[in-house]
Design a protein around this motif. Structure first.
Motif, PDB file in Angstrom:
ATOM      1  N   UNK A 135       0.445  15.328 -11.466  1.00  0.00           N
ATOM      2  CA  UNK A 135       1.699  14.706 -11.044  1.00  0.00           C
ATOM      3  C   UNK A 135       1.628  14.344  -9.566  1.00  0.00           C
ATOM      4  N   UNK A 136       2.283  13.247  -9.210  1.00  0.00           N
ATOM      5  CA  UNK A 136       2.317  12.811  -7.817  1.00  0.00           C
ATOM      6  C   UNK A 136       3.559  11.954  -7.612  1.00  0.00           C
ATOM      7  N   UNK A 137       3.823  11.587  -6.350  1.00  0.00           N
ATOM      8  CA  UNK A 137       4.934  10.710  -6.009  1.00  0.00           C
ATOM      9  C   UNK A 137       4.387   9.449  -5.355  1.00  0.00           C
ATOM     10  N   UNK A 138       4.892   8.306  -5.771  1.00  0.00           N
ATOM     11  CA  UNK A 138       4.523   7.055  -5.118  1.00  0.00           C
ATOM     12  C   UNK A 138       5.223   7.019  -3.756  1.00  0.00           C
ATOM     13  N   UNK A 139       4.473   7.059  -2.654  1.00  0.00           N
ATOM     14  CA  UNK A 139       5.108   7.124  -1.334  1.00  0.00           C
ATOM     15  C   UNK A 139       5.876   5.863  -0.968  1.00  0.00           C
ATOM     16  N   UNK A 140       5.639   4.767  -1.684  1.00  0.00           N
ATOM     17  CA  UNK A 140       6.342   3.521  -1.383  1.00  0.00           C
ATOM     18  C   UNK A 140       7.768   3.514  -1.916  1.00  0.00           C
ATOM     19  N   UNK A 141       8.012   4.276  -2.996  1.00  0.00           N
ATOM     20  CA  UNK A 141       9.346   4.242  -3.599  1.00  0.00           C
ATOM     21  C   UNK A 141       9.852   5.608  -4.056  1.00  0.00           C
ATOM     22  N   UNK A 142       9.038   6.659  -3.890  1.00  0.00           N
ATOM     23  CA  UNK A 142       9.470   8.001  -4.253  1.00  0.00           C
ATOM     24  C   UNK A 142       9.507   8.289  -5.737  1.00  0.00           C
ATOM     25  N   UNK A 143       8.923   7.409  -6.561  1.00  0.00           N
ATOM     26  CA  UNK A 143       8.950   7.579  -8.014  1.00  0.00           C
ATOM     27  C   UNK A 143       7.819   8.512  -8.451  1.00  0.00           C
ATOM     28  N   UNK A 144       8.123   9.541  -9.258  1.00  0.00           N
ATOM     29  CA  UNK A 144       7.064  10.427  -9.761  1.00  0.00           C
ATOM     30  C   UNK A 144       6.215   9.719 -10.814  1.00  0.00           C
ATOM     31  N   UNK A 145       4.917  10.006 -10.806  1.00  0.00           N
ATOM     32  CA  UNK A 145       4.011   9.394 -11.772  1.00  0.00           C
ATOM     33  C   UNK A 145       2.850  10.343 -12.032  1.00  0.00           C
ATOM     34  N   UNK A 146       1.994   9.972 -12.973  1.00  0.00           N
ATOM     35  CA  UNK A 146       0.793  10.742 -13.297  1.00  0.00           C
ATOM     36  C   UNK A 146      -0.421   9.899 -12.935  1.00  0.00           C
ATOM     37  N   UNK A 193      -7.475  -0.590 -28.110  1.00  0.00           N
ATOM     38  CA  UNK A 193      -6.717   0.231 -27.174  1.00  0.00           C
ATOM     39  C   UNK A 193      -5.628  -0.604 -26.497  1.00  0.00           C
ATOM     40  N   UNK A 194      -4.384  -0.115 -26.588  1.00  0.00           N
ATOM     41  CA  UNK A 194      -3.225  -0.784 -26.003  1.00  0.00           C
ATOM     42  C   UNK A 194      -2.630   0.076 -24.894  1.00  0.00           C
ATOM     43  N   UNK A 195      -2.018  -0.585 -23.915  1.00  0.00           N
ATOM     44  CA  UNK A 195      -1.318   0.109 -22.853  1.00  0.00           C
ATOM     45  C   UNK A 195       0.180  -0.001 -23.036  1.00  0.00           C
ATOM     46  N   UNK A 196       0.910   1.017 -22.553  1.00  0.00           N
ATOM     47  CA  UNK A 196       2.367   1.012 -22.634  1.00  0.00           C
ATOM     48  C   UNK A 196       2.961   1.193 -21.247  1.00  0.00           C
ATOM     49  N   UNK A 197       3.884   0.327 -20.866  1.00  0.00           N
ATOM     50  CA  UNK A 197       4.475   0.384 -19.529  1.00  0.00           C
ATOM     51  C   UNK A 197       5.423   1.577 -19.412  1.00  0.00           C
ATOM     52  N   UNK A 198       5.139   2.523 -18.508  1.00  0.00           N
ATOM     53  CA  UNK A 198       6.037   3.668 -18.319  1.00  0.00           C
ATOM     54  C   UNK A 198       7.218   3.284 -17.428  1.00  0.00           C
ATOM     55  N   UNK A 199       6.945   3.093 -16.154  1.00  0.00           N
ATOM     56  CA  UNK A 199       7.903   2.632 -15.154  1.00  0.00           C
ATOM     57  C   UNK A 199       7.103   1.720 -14.232  1.00  0.00           C
ATOM     58  N   UNK A 200       7.462   0.442 -14.130  1.00  0.00           N
ATOM     59  CA  UNK A 200       6.669  -0.486 -13.312  1.00  0.00           C
ATOM     60  C   UNK A 200       6.467  -0.010 -11.882  1.00  0.00           C
ATOM     61  N   UNK A 201       7.357   0.851 -11.415  1.00  0.00           N
ATOM     62  CA  UNK A 201       7.238   1.325 -10.034  1.00  0.00           C
ATOM     63  C   UNK A 201       6.056   2.269  -9.841  1.00  0.00           C
ATOM     64  N   UNK A 202       5.467   2.758 -10.933  1.00  0.00           N
ATOM     65  CA  UNK A 202       4.235   3.542 -10.804  1.00  0.00           C
ATOM     66  C   UNK A 202       3.162   2.728 -10.093  1.00  0.00           C
ATOM     67  N   UNK A 203       3.148   1.432 -10.361  1.00  0.00           N
ATOM     68  CA  UNK A 203       2.060   0.567  -9.901  1.00  0.00           C
ATOM     69  C   UNK A 203       2.455  -0.310  -8.716  1.00  0.00           C
ATOM     70  N   UNK A 204       3.605  -0.045  -8.147  1.00  0.00           N
ATOM     71  CA  UNK A 204       4.126  -0.880  -7.064  1.00  0.00           C
ATOM     72  C   UNK A 204       3.810  -0.254  -5.707  1.00  0.00           C
TER      73      UNK A 204
END
Length: 321
Positions: free
Chosen positions: A272-283, A308-319
């Motif tokens: 687990x971690x936090x995206x420092x750009x938006x504070x959103x938790x992600x893996x 193999x398919x991908x599923x979008x969790x929260x777009x902010x993970x990748x922002x």
């Protein structure tokens, strides 16, 4: 495995410039069709997996594709035409009706696009084992243990052709299926789409695959998986960062490595971690060597007849780029 071209002597820990090694920008060979796969690609598939027929594969894929219909954008010429119509009508004391402007307001005649949720192999600048699969969907049976490849996720396709510059670049890595060192958090607190998981796991075939966003959390360069020549090694002073990555310490395999500035991420440690750009938790795959400062986000996955398919969790993970 062939990798990035080395043009001068390198040492452990030296920063590598994109000019020296050739900056990697994901590409799909847009002219490649399914029936043009090389015999090598077909043999890889048939070794250890069921490969459905073309019709079945397309049906499965269409279930998770997102149609995209481009919107009409008025050009300067459109506005001039509309103004001319209105001016001419005003000169004779008439009104410009909807019927007159309808052709201008109508959306352009062009085929809609499709955002594909499956992962599609992309071309690497140097020869790689997946060259015969470029432009094809990723199958879970394509990989040997510790093999990985570059791909694009959520790329836009029109008439079956990839639209350059769309989608997210990813790394698809088959790790060893050994729970001695592998770690992953409880997915419950995260917005993982129904039917998807943090990683792909198949006990019957001894398969485990992790998919990661291919953008370094330092300066958004493109990390790689085992793509450098033997003479070029990532720095291994992990104790400096208080880390002992099992990919290296237990299995003698280099972690995901960004050659530009030496950031490294361990695909065996999903934490687990936090995206420092938006504070959103992600893996993500744990950062085990700087100068990157946070994990490399994973992409949740699920198989559909071994594609193999991908599923979008929260777009902010990748922002963060």
């Amino acid at each position: 495995m062939p990798g990035l071209r080395r043009t001068s002597e390198s040492r452990v820990g030296r920063f590598a410039s994109p000019r020296e090694y050739g900056r990697y920008v994901p590409q799909v060979e847009t002219s490649k069709h399914r029936d043009e796969l090389s015999e090598r690609a077909k043999s890889i598939r048939r070794r250890a997996m069921f490969m459905p027929g073309d019709g079945e594969e397309l049906d499965d894929r269409s279930a998770t594709q997102t149609p995209v219909v481009p919107s009409k954008t008025w050009t300067r010429r459109d506005w001039i035409k509309a103004g001319a119509m209105a001016g001419a009508a005003a000169g004779v004391g008439t009104l410009v009706g909807a019927e007159v402007l309808a052709p201008l307001l109508a959306p352009p005649i062009q085929p809609p696009g499709t955002i594909r949720e499956d992962f599609v192999y992309t071309k690497f600048p140097e020869p790689q084992w997946w060259d015969g699969l470029v432009g094809d969907p990723v199958h879970v049976g394509d990989f040997q243990v510790w093999q990985g490849a570059t791909a694009v996720w959520r790329g836009l396709f029109r008439n079956g052709m990839y639209v350059d510059g769309t989608g997210l670049p990813v790394l698809v890595v088959r790790v060893i299926r050994d729970d001695t060192y592998f770690r992953a958090p409880d997915p419950a607190p995260y917005p993982i789409p129904s039917g998807y998981n943090l990683y792909y796991d198949d006990p019957a075939r001894d398969l485990r695959i992790v998919v990661l966003l291919d953008r370094c959390t330092h300066l958004c360069c493109y990390p790689g998986w085992h793509i450098a020549y033997d003479q070029l090694r990532p720095p291994r002073d992990y104790s400096t960062y208080g880390e002992t990555p099992p990919t290296w310490t237990a299995y003698n395999q280099d972690p995901v490595w960004c050659v530009c500035h030496d950031s490294q991420y361990d695909p065996l440690l999903l934490t687990a971690d936090l995206n420092p750009k938006n504070g959103v938790p992600f893996v993500g795959a744990k950062i085990v060597h700087g100068p990157g400062t946070f994990n490399l986000p994973i992409v949740p996955v699920r198989p559909v007849r071994d594609i193999l398919y991908g599923g979008m969790p929260d777009p902010r993970w990748y922002d963060y780029c």
